[in-house]
Write a protein that holds these residues in place. Structure first.
Motif, PDB file in Angstrom:
ATOM      1  N   THR B  57     -14.465 -34.609 -47.741  1.00  0.00           N
ATOM      2  CA  THR B  57     -13.697 -33.795 -46.801  1.00  0.00           C
ATOM      3  C   THR B  57     -14.324 -33.892 -45.416  1.00  0.00           C
ATOM      4  O   THR B  57     -13.649 -33.831 -44.394  1.00  0.00           O
ATOM      5  N   ASN B  58     -15.634 -34.051 -45.412  1.00  0.00           N
ATOM      6  CA  ASN B  58     -16.363 -34.124 -44.159  1.00  0.00           C
ATOM      7  C   ASN B  58     -17.702 -34.807 -44.414  1.00  0.00           C
ATOM      8  O   ASN B  58     -18.195 -34.792 -45.532  1.00  0.00           O
ATOM      9  N   GLY B  59     -18.264 -35.403 -43.365  1.00  0.00           N
ATOM     10  CA  GLY B  59     -19.574 -36.015 -43.512  1.00  0.00           C
ATOM     11  C   GLY B  59     -19.506 -37.519 -43.356  1.00  0.00           C
ATOM     12  O   GLY B  59     -18.427 -38.103 -43.259  1.00  0.00           O
ATOM     13  N   LYS B  60     -20.696 -38.125 -43.301  1.00  0.00           N
ATOM     14  CA  LYS B  60     -20.759 -39.564 -43.075  1.00  0.00           C
ATOM     15  C   LYS B  60     -21.611 -40.235 -44.140  1.00  0.00           C
ATOM     16  O   LYS B  60     -22.575 -39.658 -44.618  1.00  0.00           O
ATOM     17  N   ILE B  61     -21.219 -41.451 -44.467  1.00  0.00           N
ATOM     18  CA  ILE B  61     -21.989 -42.230 -45.429  1.00  0.00           C
ATOM     19  C   ILE B  61     -22.289 -43.595 -44.821  1.00  0.00           C
ATOM     20  O   ILE B  61     -21.401 -44.247 -44.259  1.00  0.00           O
ATOM     21  N   TYR B  62     -23.570 -43.973 -44.853  1.00  0.00           N
ATOM     22  CA  TYR B  62     -24.001 -45.263 -44.331  1.00  0.00           C
ATOM     23  C   TYR B  62     -24.509 -46.108 -45.482  1.00  0.00           C
ATOM     24  O   TYR B  62     -25.309 -45.641 -46.288  1.00  0.00           O
ATOM     25  N   LEU B  63     -24.041 -47.342 -45.571  1.00  0.00           N
ATOM     26  CA  LEU B  63     -24.603 -48.270 -46.552  1.00  0.00           C
ATOM     27  C   LEU B  63     -25.277 -49.391 -45.787  1.00  0.00           C
ATOM     28  O   LEU B  63     -24.627 -50.062 -44.972  1.00  0.00           O
ATOM     29  N   ASN B  64     -26.559 -49.553 -46.041  1.00  0.00           N
ATOM     30  CA  ASN B  64     -27.333 -50.582 -45.344  1.00  0.00           C
ATOM     31  C   ASN B  64     -27.208 -50.463 -43.822  1.00  0.00           C
ATOM     32  O   ASN B  64     -27.117 -51.467 -43.106  1.00  0.00           O
ATOM     33  N   GLY B  65     -27.160 -49.238 -43.341  1.00  0.00           N
ATOM     34  CA  GLY B  65     -27.101 -49.012 -41.899  1.00  0.00           C
ATOM     35  C   GLY B  65     -25.710 -48.983 -41.310  1.00  0.00           C
ATOM     36  O   GLY B  65     -25.533 -48.548 -40.169  1.00  0.00           O
ATOM     37  N   ASP B  66     -24.706 -49.453 -42.068  1.00  0.00           N
ATOM     38  CA  ASP B  66     -23.345 -49.453 -41.526  1.00  0.00           C
ATOM     39  C   ASP B  66     -22.618 -48.160 -41.889  1.00  0.00           C
ATOM     40  O   ASP B  66     -22.550 -47.805 -43.070  1.00  0.00           O
ATOM     41  N   LEU B  67     -22.050 -47.517 -40.867  1.00  0.00           N
ATOM     42  CA  LEU B  67     -21.239 -46.336 -41.124  1.00  0.00           C
ATOM     43  C   LEU B  67     -19.933 -46.751 -41.795  1.00  0.00           C
ATOM     44  O   LEU B  67     -19.267 -47.677 -41.350  1.00  0.00           O
ATOM     45  N   ILE B  68     -19.598 -46.064 -42.900  1.00  0.00           N
ATOM     46  CA  ILE B  68     -18.328 -46.372 -43.577  1.00  0.00           C
ATOM     47  C   ILE B  68     -17.214 -45.596 -42.886  1.00  0.00           C
ATOM     48  O   ILE B  68     -17.326 -44.391 -42.668  1.00  0.00           O
ATOM     49  N   GLY B  69     -16.135 -46.272 -42.553  1.00  0.00           N
ATOM     50  CA  GLY B  69     -15.005 -45.635 -41.892  1.00  0.00           C
ATOM     51  C   GLY B  69     -15.160 -45.647 -40.376  1.00  0.00           C
ATOM     52  O   GLY B  69     -16.133 -46.176 -39.828  1.00  0.00           O
ATOM     53  N   THR B  70     -14.168 -45.065 -39.702  1.00  0.00           N
ATOM     54  CA  THR B  70     -14.171 -45.018 -38.245  1.00  0.00           C
ATOM     55  C   THR B  70     -14.049 -43.561 -37.828  1.00  0.00           C
ATOM     56  O   THR B  70     -13.272 -42.812 -38.413  1.00  0.00           O
ATOM     57  N   GLU B  71     -14.836 -43.184 -36.809  1.00  0.00           N
ATOM     58  CA  GLU B  71     -14.776 -41.802 -36.361  1.00  0.00           C
ATOM     59  C   GLU B  71     -13.748 -41.680 -35.244  1.00  0.00           C
ATOM     60  O   GLU B  71     -13.775 -42.428 -34.270  1.00  0.00           O
ATOM     61  N   ARG B  72     -12.805 -40.755 -35.419  1.00  0.00           N
ATOM     62  CA  ARG B  72     -11.796 -40.498 -34.388  1.00  0.00           C
ATOM     63  C   ARG B  72     -11.691 -39.008 -34.156  1.00  0.00           C
ATOM     64  O   ARG B  72     -11.373 -38.269 -35.085  1.00  0.00           O
TER      65      ARG B  72
END
Lengths: 221, 257
Positions: B57-72
């Motif tokens: 619902t909220n929050g960020k997940i990084y795999l190997n330093g890459d943020l998953i998804g795009t923030e808008r």
């Protein structure tokens, strides 16, 4: 009472009947392929998450499942050309009626099959990175279709018998030809008995085959 | 060691029910993290958010330093294709195995490699056999899953995930549906993976596994990480009463030493 059976006139007219049998087989093959194949597409659409797919599919199923096939064939022959300007002939009207009806019924069979698959199968496909369509095609449908195969073969048998309805608009098939023989030889009892026998002789072995198929499928589970 | 997975302020609600209330976690490459918690604590949901089986619902997940998804506008948006790629980089093993019943063991392990990664048949086959070897089931390659025991099924499921060369492996109560006798073979396979340097997040009730194999143990309670630490200290001397209760519940009927 006391009818004396005389099948000689039937045998004399065998070439006439044979033309009808070929017509029956021809329309059966077309409608069973369109009906069961198209039903898969409608069934998958019916299951889809998007309402733009599931609602038209649902409307289609309800319309064709809740109206008589005989009426559909007559409607496609008499009403459809006037309403749309598209010419139909007896063959086309019968193919439309029978296959659309079969699509509606088999769509529900496929949908039930898809719904019977454990949610974990969808999850397993998703977890290895498959798309919805890949999971549906490679994981869900092979098992779902196998599971509903007995119901589908039943549908196929229905389609074979439904083909006689095509005679109402004058498509040349077994019943239509039998009527012709009956009219010319005044032997309706023998003619229509012959039609029933022909259908029985074709279908009885097929039905026995489906029992064997069902047993084999059960063993595979 | 380098960071491989980072979870920031992860929230997840199902309708009105808030299951995760802000999880922060950084996992180092090669680490084995065991997640404990009673049912309803959110541990499975957290695991399922990591590979977007559930979308946060909220929050960020990084795999190997890459943020998953795009923030808008402060909201994360995800493209389905991006999530499919992400899932192919993270292995997941389920409580109920979820093997594909219409495929042989080998075909199960081939499927993702060929369909998702587009590997050539021969290469995928070699890879699949190597992974089956790794979990000790190479001789079952041509059997169907219905012919295997629960423990064997679960090891095939592990091989299926490993064949994708995952950067992280997620284990969601993978021994909970097994006969007690079969639990050991699965845990042994997992331990071997941990020792080989696989990064693993495991939701489990096996405290012994947590004690001997984990580098770090998290205790989830009501949607937050209540405690975390090295297994030897946290499992013996938890800080909170809640976790002590939880651990006591697990050893209520322990055999005497």
């Amino acid at each position: 009472m006391g009818h004396t059976w005389d099948f000689a006139t039937i045998l004399q007219n065998w070439p006439v009947l044979w033309v009808g049998i070929k017509g029956t087989v021809f329309i059966f093959v077309i409608t069973v392929v369109l009906g069961l194949g198209g039903g898969l597409v409608v069934g998958v659409a019916r299951y889809a998450k998007s309402p733009f797919l599931s609602w038209p599919a649902r409307a289609f199923v309800e319309v064709f499942r809740n109206t008589p096939v005989l009426v559909q064939i007559i409607w496609f022959f008499y009403a459809f050309p006037i309403l749309t300007g598209i010419e139909t002939d007896p063959f086309l009207a019968a193919v439309l009626g029978i296959s659309l009806n079969t699509m509606a019924f088999s769509a529900e069979i496929y949908r039930a099959g898809i719904q019977s698959i454990d949610r974990g199968q969808w999850e397993a496909g998703k977890a290895i990175g498959m798309t919805y369509n890949q999971t549906l095609r490679r994981i869900i449908l092979p098992v779902a279709v196998k599971r509903v195969l007995p119901a589908l073969t039943n549908r196929g048998i229905e389609v074979f018998k439904m083909s006689t309805l095509a005679s109402v608009v004058g498509y040349v098939e077994t019943l239509n030809q039998a009527k012709l023989i009956a009219d010319l030889n005044y032997n309706p009892i023998e003619s229509y008995t012959a039609v029933a026998l022909i259908f029985f002789v074709v279908l009885f072995p097929v039905v026995q085959g489906t029992y064997v198929l069902e047993r084999m499928l059960r063993k595979g589970d | 060691m380098s960071e491989i997975l980072r979870i920031e302020n992860l929230h997840k609600s199902f309708d009105d029910l808030e299951v995760l209330k802000g999880i922060d976690l950084t996992v180092q490459s090669g680490e084995t993290v065991v997640i404990l918690g009673s049912s309803g604590s959110g541990k499975s949901t957290m695991l399922r958010c990591v590979n977007f089986m559930e979308s946060p619902t909220n929050g960020k997940i990084y795999l190997n330093g890459d943020l998953i998804g795009t923030e808008r506008n402060g909201k994360m948006t995800y493209k389905e294709a991006e999530l499919c790629t992400l899932r192919s980089r993270i292995g997941m093993v389920f409580q109920h195995f979820n093997l594909f019943p219409h495929m042989t063991v080998l075909e199960n392990v081939l499927e993702g490699q060929v369909i998702v990664l587009g590997r050539a048949k021969m290469e995928a086959r070699d890879k699949a056999m190597a992974q089956l070897e790794r979990v000790g089931l190479a001789e079952k390659a041509f059997e169907y899953p219905s012919r295997l025991s629960g423990g064997q099924k679960q090891r095939v499921a592990i091989a299926r995930a490993l064949a994708m060369d995952p950067e992280v492996m997620l284990f969601d109560e993978v021994t909970s549906a097994l006969d007690p006798e079969l639990v050991g073979e699965v845990l042994k396979t997992m331990r071997q993976l941990a020792e080989e340097g696989m990064t693993m997040l495991c939701v489990t009730h096996e405290l012994g596994f947590a004690y001997h194999v984990a580098n770090r143990v998290l205790f989830l309670n009501e949607g937050i990480i209540l405690e975390q630490g090295e297994p030897q200290s946290i499992l013996k001397n938890p800080d909170t009463n809640r976790m002590r209760e939880f651990l006591d519940g697990h050893s209520l009927f322990k055999l005497p030493d």
